[in-house]
Design a protein around this motif. Sequence first.
Motif, short mmCIF file in Angstrom:
data_model
loop_
_atom_site.label_atom_id
_atom_site.label_comp_id
_atom_site.label_asym_id
_atom_site.label_seq_id
_atom_site.Cartn_x
_atom_site.Cartn_y
_atom_site.Cartn_z
N TRP A 54 3.37 8.67 -13.16
CA TRP A 54 3.40 7.48 -12.30
C TRP A 54 4.11 6.30 -12.95
CZ3 TRP A 54 1.20 2.92 -13.90
CH2 TRP A 54 0.24 2.98 -14.91
N ARG A 78 0.83 -1.21 0.00
CA ARG A 78 0.00 0.00 0.00
C ARG A 78 0.86 1.25 0.00
NH1 ARG A 78 -4.75 -1.54 4.44
NH2 ARG A 78 -5.94 -2.96 3.06
N LYS A 79 1.93 1.23 0.76
CA LYS A 79 2.84 2.37 0.79
C LYS A 79 3.50 2.55 -0.58
CE LYS A 79 5.25 2.63 4.50
NZ LYS A 79 6.31 2.40 5.51
N SER A 132 2.25 1.60 -3.49
CA SER A 132 1.22 2.11 -4.40
C SER A 132 0.99 3.60 -4.18
CB SER A 132 -0.08 1.33 -4.19
OG SER A 132 -1.12 1.83 -4.99
N ARG A 133 0.96 4.02 -2.93
CA ARG A 133 0.79 5.45 -2.60
C ARG A 133 1.90 6.28 -3.21
NH1 ARG A 133 2.24 7.70 2.42
NH2 ARG A 133 4.24 6.74 1.92
N ASN A 134 3.13 5.82 -3.07
CA ASN A 134 4.28 6.56 -3.59
C ASN A 134 4.24 6.67 -5.11
OD1 ASN A 134 5.14 6.80 -0.97
ND2 ASN A 134 6.89 5.41 -1.17
N GLY A 184 0.44 12.08 6.50
CA GLY A 184 -0.24 12.03 5.21
C GLY A 184 -0.06 13.22 4.30
N ASP A 203 4.80 10.09 5.58
CA ASP A 203 4.47 9.25 6.74
C ASP A 203 4.70 10.01 8.04
OD1 ASP A 203 3.78 7.11 5.12
OD2 ASP A 203 5.80 6.23 5.18
N LYS A 229 1.62 6.60 -6.99
CA LYS A 229 0.51 7.46 -7.37
C LYS A 229 0.79 8.95 -7.10
CE LYS A 229 -3.10 3.97 -6.86
NZ LYS A 229 -4.26 3.50 -6.07
N GLY A 250 8.21 9.76 0.42
CA GLY A 250 7.24 8.89 1.09
C GLY A 250 7.41 8.90 2.60
#
Length: 438
Positions: free
Chosen positions: A297, A25-26, A28-30, A350, A346, A32, A342
């Motif tokens: 991305w 998830r982290k 994917s967040r980065n 957020g 954190d 995006k 990232g």
Amino acid sequence: MDYLPNIFFIILLVAGIGFFVMNVRKLSRNIKLGKEVDRNDNRSERWKNMAMIAIGQSKMVKRPLSGFLHIIVYLGFIIINIEVLEIIIDGVFGTHRIFQGYIGSGVYGFLIGTFEILAALVFVAVIIFWTRRNLSNIKRFLSTEMQGWSKKDGNYILYFEMVLMTLFIVMNATDTPFQEAGIGNPISQFVAPLFNGFSAATIHTIERSSWWVHIIGILIFLNYLYYSKHLHILLAFPNTYFANLNPKGQFNNLASVTNEVKLMMDPDADPYATPQEGEEEVLPEKFGASDVTDLNWVQLLNAYTCTECGRCTSSCPANLTGKKLSPRKIMMDTRDRLEEVGRNIDENKGTFKDDGKQLLNDYISPEELWACTSCNACVEECPVNIDPLSIIMDMRRYLVMEQSAAPQELNMMMTNIENNGAPWQYNQQDRLNWAKEE
């Protein structure tokens, strides 16, 4: 029946997979954080690319020795880990080699025997890889960017694979009923005699210890991937699917620049017109990229997918002539900066707090960017279709269009084009004088 080992196994499994999902998830967040780009066209060609390049390893074999060894490790590691499914079921329900009872001893013996042969081949291939990486003085493994963690990371992965393959063979060699059956043990039958003279209880303890350390090692390896260059094991598939399908050398046009040119060429347009009532004035988008959030991305996915093999750098003409540019370092720097962003997000619950850094200058210097000849050798060589050139060109755009920081030679050329309609410093009327010369 003692359920404590089963409960412990389930807790271990849930914790290992849970931590992996958290890191995914982290990740994917980065990714995006990058700008949107449409890569959903030509799906059939994209699936073909993924099948040929990520699964079929078609670009790896361009260098036959390392390509062949990589295929052995790739196939061996993937196929052998099918056996992990049996380990998970055995661990959860307290069974032992549960598949043997369901698919029959003959088929089961064939499968485990194949796994053992592959494990032995993987072990040999990994030793050769270790030797090439550490003793053979291959230039692409000795670059400055491959010192420190990058060098250690590559070796850690090789050690992991050697240990896991060894544990698999030892686990089979000390499984007395399995050895007595005499099927599925083409390799472990030669290891089993090493344990002659040990008591049955000791051999059973070694077998159980190997079983536990094997599955714990796999869970550790799974979660280590996020912190390692071997993340490409997972990301090579989406990376080849979403790779740029345009012809190499075809660059994209910036929509904002295209719109400005159209506005200039429209005789009815008023470039000084104010927005109509109720409409907000749209601020122009930054030209090019100075930090990772300015990239799209797919470029950030590229950065995470890079396995630091150095094929790009070893074929880069700028690097081969002693210039500072290394396409591999471009990808490594992009990933390092993205990881830094990232962690910033954190730490700040957020949201990104300006840290006074950016990819340009703090990680990648203009000297590196301008050394590139845009020949696409790095793109052609990459085994998983990573495109370092796109990042280089976007950062060049920023230097030229936002900072007017092009090298003097380029500034002179652009001035000549603007004034004379040609890159050369003479009047347009004199451009055809050469044709009149006798």
